[in-house]
Structures are given as structure tokens and as C-alpha cells.
Design an enzyme around this catalytic site. Sequence first.
Site, short mmCIF file in Angstrom:
data_model
loop_
_atom_site.label_atom_id
_atom_site.label_comp_id
_atom_site.label_asym_id
_atom_site.label_seq_id
_atom_site.Cartn_x
_atom_site.Cartn_y
_atom_site.Cartn_z
N GLN A 179 -21.31 -11.67 22.43
CA GLN A 179 -22.71 -11.29 22.65
C GLN A 179 -23.71 -12.07 21.81
O GLN A 179 -24.92 -11.90 21.99
CB GLN A 179 -22.90 -9.79 22.39
N GLY A 200 -17.84 -17.54 28.85
CA GLY A 200 -18.75 -18.33 29.68
C GLY A 200 -19.83 -17.53 30.40
O GLY A 200 -21.00 -17.90 30.37
N THR A 237 -2.06 -24.84 33.93
CA THR A 237 -2.98 -25.93 34.27
C THR A 237 -4.41 -25.50 33.99
O THR A 237 -4.82 -24.40 34.35
CB THR A 237 -2.81 -26.33 35.76
N CYS A 325 -19.85 2.58 31.38
CA CYS A 325 -18.93 1.47 31.17
C CYS A 325 -17.52 1.79 31.64
O CYS A 325 -16.91 1.06 32.40
CB CYS A 325 -18.91 1.09 29.70
C1 PLP Z 1 -18.17 -9.19 27.91
C2 PLP Z 1 -17.53 -9.01 26.58
C3 PLP Z 1 -16.16 -9.29 26.39
C4 PLP Z 1 -15.27 -9.69 27.53
O1 PLP Z 1 -15.51 -10.99 27.99
P1 PLP Z 1 -14.99 -11.39 29.46
O2 PLP Z 1 -15.26 -12.85 29.55
O3 PLP Z 1 -15.79 -10.59 30.43
O4 PLP Z 1 -13.52 -11.08 29.51
C5 PLP Z 1 -15.64 -9.14 25.13
N1 PLP Z 1 -16.41 -8.75 24.09
C6 PLP Z 1 -17.72 -8.47 24.24
C7 PLP Z 1 -18.50 -8.05 23.05
C8 PLP Z 1 -18.32 -8.58 25.48
O5 PLP Z 1 -19.61 -8.28 25.61
#
Ligand code: PLP
Length: 385
Positions: A179, A200, A237, A325
Site C-alpha cells: 500500500q 503491480g 516460465t 472484505c
Molecule cells: C492488495 C494487498 C495485498 C495482496 O496483493 P495481491 O497482488 O492482490 O495479491 C497484500 N497486502 C496488502 C497490504 C494489500 O493491500
Amino acid sequence: MVKVYLDHSATTPMHEEVLKAMNPYFVDRFGNPSSIYLLGQEARQAVEHARSQVADLINCSAGEIIFTAGGTEADNHALIGYALANKDKGRHIIVSSIEHHAVLETAEFLAKQGFDLTLLPVDNQGTVHPDYLKEAMRPDTILVSIMHGNNEVGTIQPIQELAEIAHQGGAVFHTDAVQTVGKIPVDVKDLNVDMLSLSGHKIYGPKGIGSLYVRKGTRVASFMHGGGQERRRRAGTENVPGIVGLGCAAEIARQEMAQEAKRLQHLAEKLIKGILQSIPDTYLTGHPHNRIPGHVSVCFKYVEGESILLMLDHMGVMASSGSACTSGSLEPSHVLLAMGYPHEIAHGSLRLTLGKSNTEEQVDYVLEVLPPIIERLRAMSPLMK
Ligand SMILES: *Cc1c(COP(=O)(O)O)cnc(C)c1O
């Protein structure tokens, strides 16, 4: 109808430039990076270029970046990989109680495999105080994982101090920076962390791609078994288009971050001030200043988060709530409960996370439609009587 997307902490739309950068790697330059002919070597070069773009964003060397299938995999890789490779040194692991489920559930999985787990408390603003960690450290502590910025309430942790304590006790330090990367400066040398996760799709890049930074010399067991990709640490890969997209997103973030953070901070401050002024019995959750730019999280007494989301959706506003959530469950957010909010307040949580597409007009629109929504819901609520 008006469409206002205020859920950038859940995911972001991909940047046009990112899509353009990825496109050739689906059909024209489809080669396998492990192949020796030119088509393969072009793909290899693209992967390595992206690796240095990601490394530049967090100030590490390219060899310290492992590409993963997202933030969740990076977190799993860090915790499981480190625990398995270092279980002879000790079996105690520490994580905070407000981690993303990707860390929390992984730590709980390790606890079931025979590791000892300590969950650190937070204060009512969601901060993990260095003293809490000091008290929890043991001679057999091998790993501490504390997130950089919290996805639900936006609080930013004092990572430098926390990492220092972990190191003094002989443990390594991992941070989930999904974040914060791309939103505020994240420098692994400055933060002094040994491992760091990023993703990403939270930074205008593609979904299903992320990275784990592993400081040179840190022993981590390989996460996937098979081919020798990613220096034998992550078989399979490479997701070449995804990796190219992540590299491009990292580069754009590096260039635009400072200015965008200022803009988002201004918009978020206006939104927070407007909400607190116009709606009574409302609490700003998380740290009042030490928070992710553009992150607004509040709780409204006497209402259900999910009903707010439905009514906002009818007005074209897309947002989220801590309790939504874990879809379908009525359990309020583990983050708000750890911060000491009682159930009846934690149920009324709303998260509005701003991003590139948002404008001042959209903030004004939300400030116009939200107060009557809360008023209507409260009028219908049995809790108000
Ligand atoms: C979104 C998020 C993840 C998970 O990432 P993904 O790429 O969706 O698996 C992990 N930690 C935090 C703090 C996130 O906000």
C-alpha cells in the site's frame, strides 16, 4: 450516471502507457526468456529491464528482486521461505495483529506447522509501538513482519525503528509495502528492511504480478519448485507481459509520485474535514497525519458499512468497508477490533481511497451525497432507538 471510483486500495486501473509497454510481449515478442535464440533473448532483456525499473523504485539492486504472482505470493514467499530456510536458528515469528490476510493467514499456517507465533498489539490509531516489539522479542525469534501502510485505516508504521529492534534481537525484518510503494518514498536501505513485498495492480500496473525484495545474503527457501527461473527461487516460465507492465508502472510511479501524493493528500484532507463536519457521531480511523496519501477511513456510529456501500453504489460511488472484505461474513474488520473499536462502531466503517482519476469535483459530489445517505440509514436503524 456519475461514476466515482474511490477504491484505489483495492485495485487501480492500468495506466495506458503500461498497456502499451506490455502489448508487444503477448504476440510479436512472445519468446521464452530461457531460450537462446533472439526471440527468447529479447524477452529476457525485457524482464531484466523491468527488474531494474522495480529495483530503482525501492533503491535496491536488480539481483535482489524476485518476481512473484502478486503481493499475496510475495508475502507467502517471504514468511514461508524464510521460516523454512532458517528453522534451525529458532522457531519464533512475530507479526502485527493488523496485517493483511496474506501475512496473517500465512503466519497462522506456519504456527500450525510448529512455529511459535506472536501477534503484536496496536494502539487506537493503528500504530505498532517499538516498545511492543521490544517486549515480544525472544532469543529464538527469527522473523518479524510488520506492514508499512495499513490497507484499511491507512496508518504508516515506524518501520526504521521496528526493523532496528528486530535486528538487535538477531531477527530479520519483512514489510508488506503493497500500500505504500508508489505512493510515498519507499527505500529499502533507508527503512533497513531485509524483505519487502509489492504488487503491480495497486500501482496502476497489471494484476497477478508483484515482487519480493530479498536483501543480498538473506537465506530464503525457494517457493515454487521446477525450473531454474529467478535464480532458482521461483520456478515457472516468467510472466513476461506482466513483468514488463510492472516495470513500466514502477517507472511512472517514481516520476509522478511526489506531485500526485501532494494532490491526493489535499483531496483526502478536504474529504475528511467535510465528512467530520457534516455528519455527527463519526470517527476518523487510523493515524490523523501519519497516513497514506489519499486514504480516507471513517466509522459512522449506528449504521452498517455494507448498507452505506450499496447506497453509495446507487449514486455512482464505488467504495469499500472493512467488514465487507471477508465477503458474506458479518465479522467486523480485525484491524478495527485490534485498534480497540467496539463491534457496533467497527461495523459502520467506510474506506474511500483516492487515486489518479479523482478530481476536486468528485470530492464535492461525495460530500453532497454521503450525509443524506447516513441520515437515511440512521433513521431506519434500530440501533438509533
Ligand atoms: C492488495 C494487498 C495485498 C495482496 O496483493 P495481491 O497482488 O492482490 O495479491 C497484500 N497486502 C496488502 C497490504 C494489500 O493491500
